[in-house]
Scaffold this active site. Structure first.
Site, PDB file in Angstrom:
ATOM      1  N   GLN A 233       0.761  -1.254   0.002  1.00 13.10           N
ATOM      2  CA  GLN A 233       0.176  -0.218   0.041  1.00 13.10           C
ATOM      3  C   GLN A 233       0.823   1.161   0.198  1.00 13.10           C
ATOM      4  OE1 GLN A 233      -2.940   1.245   3.542  1.00 13.10           O
ATOM      5  NE2 GLN A 233      -3.979   0.654   1.524  1.00 13.10           N
ATOM      6  N   ARG A 281      -7.425   4.090  -0.696  1.00 17.16           N
ATOM      7  CA  ARG A 281      -6.163   4.835  -0.878  1.00 17.16           C
ATOM      8  C   ARG A 281      -5.390   4.510  -2.236  1.00 17.16           C
ATOM      9  NH1 ARG A 281      -4.109   3.135   5.273  1.00 17.16           N
ATOM     10  NH2 ARG A 281      -5.186   4.841   6.397  1.00 17.16           N
TER      11      ARG A 281
END
Ligand SMILES: Cc1cc2nc3c(=O)[nH]c(=O)nc-3n(C[C@H](O)[C@H](O)[C@H](O)COP(=O)(O)OP(=O)(O)OC[C@H]3O[C@@H](n4cnc5c(N)ncnc54)[C@H](O)[C@@H]3O)c2cc1C
Length: 617
Positions: A233, A281
């Site tokens: 991420q 995100r």
């Protein structure tokens, strides 16, 4: 040699929760950590913990949001366990004294977070992780759990059988940072790895310098597969000069993203017409970089995050910490000017393959927290979902390591759960051809295989590992050679350049080539500091080896997965390929090289079956 029933390696949120759970089962527990517990990186968590606590919210909605956020690569049973159990774990924290932020009526506050359909993120200002760590550390102290802090675990004491499923973990070996002694820890029941993230594989990261992937690397070398490693991420709001995180809580409270033209680009250019700044995100990170790549970034590098309109009172009440971070690390006063932000490595969805009980395929070895992959985040984690994972599955790992039988694990683990390796997956690489060389194994602690033969007793297995590690440090200190920092720097730059938000086949191949060069150069690494007292040169050298292993598994997985899913964007493959790729990637160290195979994603939960849908926000 120290001896306990359960040894928990790592004293962040997952390790502390595991230790408390094991202690509740009556086990003699020890926490072994390279940092003092309250210096663990969980302390940096800002935004909050997701839990469906309120009327109008339901854990099944949390599960749906998590599955959607995962881009349908999470396992439904594990996701359901996470979301159903998170509320009771959060209430437990509250009962232990965690100072959650509260509404005027006394209820614990909750705020919106990216990808959530309900404002269900509980928080303690913008210092949630700090309070979480202190609350659980108090419980550890209260229970008299033994803490060995400033002990760096170098390797696991695992038996030698050819098939990892037949191996047993009897403990671990640690370097006592205070005096350079190498000591064995024998675990009568189990070892729980809770070593956190591996952001130091990249050079722009929100992670601490201690986040070096030690747990996944040690488990991987012991024969445990690492799962879905390609899914990393990148958080959209990190400070450009340092990588320090500006919490999603800012956008949760109403913060707005602007490009250099002053446009609110999430809406202006249709990246997320409904959720805007609060899209998931991966979506926001790609949007920001697209703005920069198309010439609408500030100084060709970043965009602005603005919270001025929230007003001083609200910012000071809920986001005060953010003001300090922006001021201290970027020289910006968030009350009078917008903050510069860009995407940075933040979290690793992948990790050590475990089932819901935290068990790996090696008997007696467990893992929990960011270093593990029970598969609740799939290809993209929702903000606020890591902290509940620590407490829900940390507790599970602790209970099971102590011997509690909580019934069948709904998610299997180990090679037995694998589907046959399929040759038609379109993997563009021969995994074996790119793996570590035999030289590397022999040169750096790989004597286990060369020695052959399982030793008779668990204590001897630990003692032998102690001896191997003692020789390893002597070898590193007794020769001239390359400094670890040069190799680490080269690795981090390659990962940030080629294995970032946007990935292309040529770039990934280039990264793999550089990782292999780093591995080659590591054969000649040396420790120049001869001292025995706080010798960080020794530790950083060993960590660098771990980062090389982790980086290779990330890149191998990324190269093989020729689709675009969640955080894994591929230039040449712009669609999600559910027919081919509803699969978990497993990388297993086998005969001196990494082997890739795949297992099916479980979309059938106890509550419902999840049908993959187009993911839009
Ligand atoms: C800046 C930041 C903000 C975040 N904010 C949030 C948030 O608001 N909400 C959310 O849900 N998630 C958030 N996350 C993610 C979440 O905080 C982490 O995933 C989580 O805290 C990791 O916890 P852990 O217990 O697995 O590891 P850590 O807390 O990192 O602990 C790892 C432990 O392992 C020990 N260790 C490591 N290697 C060794 C070794 N070789 N020998 C001995 N000990 C070792 C360390 O000393 C440490 O005690 C955030 C992450 C970052 C980086």
């Amino acid at each position: 040699m120290y001896e306990h029933d359960v040894i928990v390696v790592g004293a962040g949120g997952a390790g502390l929760r595991a230790a408390i759970a094991a202690h509740e089962e009556g086990a003699d527990v020890a926490l072994v950590s390279k940092l003092h517990p309250v210096r663990s990186h969980t302390g940096a968590a800002e935004g909050g913990i997701n839990a469906a606590l309120r009327d109008g919210d339901d854990w099944t909605d949390h599960a749906y949001d998590t599955m959607k956020g995962s881009d349908y690569l999470g396992d439904a049973p594990a996701i359901e366990t996470l979301c159903e159990t998170s509320p009771e774990e959060v209430i437990q924290l509250e009962h232990w004294g965690m100072p959650f932020s509260r509404e005027d009526d006394g209820r614990v506050s909750q705020r919106p977070f990216g990808g959530l359909s309900f404002p269900r993120t509980t928080y303690a200002g913008a210092e949630t992780g700090h309070h979480l760590l202190h609350t659980m550390y108090e419980q550890v102290v209260k229970r008299g759990i033994k803490v060995y802090d400033e002990f760096y675990v170098m390797d696991l004491a695992v038996t030698d059988e050819a098939d990892p499923e037949n191996r047993e973990c009897h403990g671990c070996v640690a370097y006592d940072i205070k005096n350079g002694e190498i000591v064995g820890f024998r675990a009568n029941n189990g070892v729980v790895l809770a070593t956190g993230g591996d952001g130091q594989a990249f050079d722009h990261t929100t992670n601490a310098v201690a986040n070096t992937g030690d747990g996944p690397a040690m488990a991987y070398r012991a024969g445990v597969p690492v799962e879905d490693m390609e899914f990393v991420q990148f958080h959209p709001t990190t400070l450009p000069s340092t990588g320090v995180l500006i919490s999603e809580g800012v956008r949760g409270e109403g913060g707005i993203l602007y490009n250099a033209e002053g446009e609110r680009f999430m809406f202006e250019y249709g990246y997320a017409n409904n959720a805007g700044e609060l899209a998931s995100r991966d979506v926001v990170s790609r949007a920001e970089l697209t703005e920069v790549n198309e010439g609408r970034g500030v100084e060709d590098e970043y965009v602005y995050l603005d919270m001025r309109h929230l007003g001083e009172e609200r910012v000071l009440d809920r986001l005060e910490n953010i003001l300090h971070l922006a001021e201290d690390f970027e020289g910006v006063d968030g009350l009078v000017e917008p903050m510069p932000v860009k995407p940075g490595q933040h979290y690793h969805m992948g990790g050590i393959e475990v089932n819901e009980h935290g068990e790996t395929c090696v008997s007696g070895l467990y893992a929990a927290g960011e270093c593990a992959c029970v598969s609740v985040h799939g290809s993209n984690r929702l903000g606020g979902n890591a902290l509940p994972e620590l407490i829900v599955f940390g507790a599970q790992a602790g209970y099971h390591a102590a011997g509690r039988d909580l019934g069948e694990a709904l998610v299997e683990t180990g090679p037995s759960a694998a589907i046959e390796h399929e040759d038609d997956l379109g993997a563009p690489v021969e995994p074996g051809a790119l793996g570590p060389t035999d030289d590397d194994v022999a040169a750096d602690g790989g004597e286990r295989a060369a020695d052959g033969g399982q030793l008779a007793t668990p204590a001897e297995t630990v003692e032998r590992t102690v001896e191997q590690q003692r020789q390893r440090v002597e070898r590193l200190k007794g020769r001239d050679g390359r400094n670890h920092a040069e190799i680490r720097d080269k690795l981090q730059k390659a990962m940030t350049r080629w294995v970032n938000v946007f990935r292309e086949e040529e770039g990934l191949k280039k990264a793999l080539e550089i990782i292999r060069e780093c591995r080659e150069e590591y054969q000649h690494v040396a420790v120049s500091d001869p001292s025995d007292t706080y010798n960080t040169d020794v530790i950083h050298t060993i960590e660098t080896r771990n980062l090389i292993d982790v980086a290779e598994t990330i890149t191998l997985g990324a190269l093989a997965r020729d689709e675009f899913r969640g955080a894994h964007w591929r230039a040449e493959h712009q669609e999600r390929k559910d027919d081919e790729w509803l699969k978990h990637t497993m990388v297993q160290w086998s005969d001196g090289s990494p082997e890739l195979y795949y297992t099916d994603v479980i979309l059938e939960g106890a509550e419902k079956a999840y049908e993959p849908k187009v993911r839009s926000y």
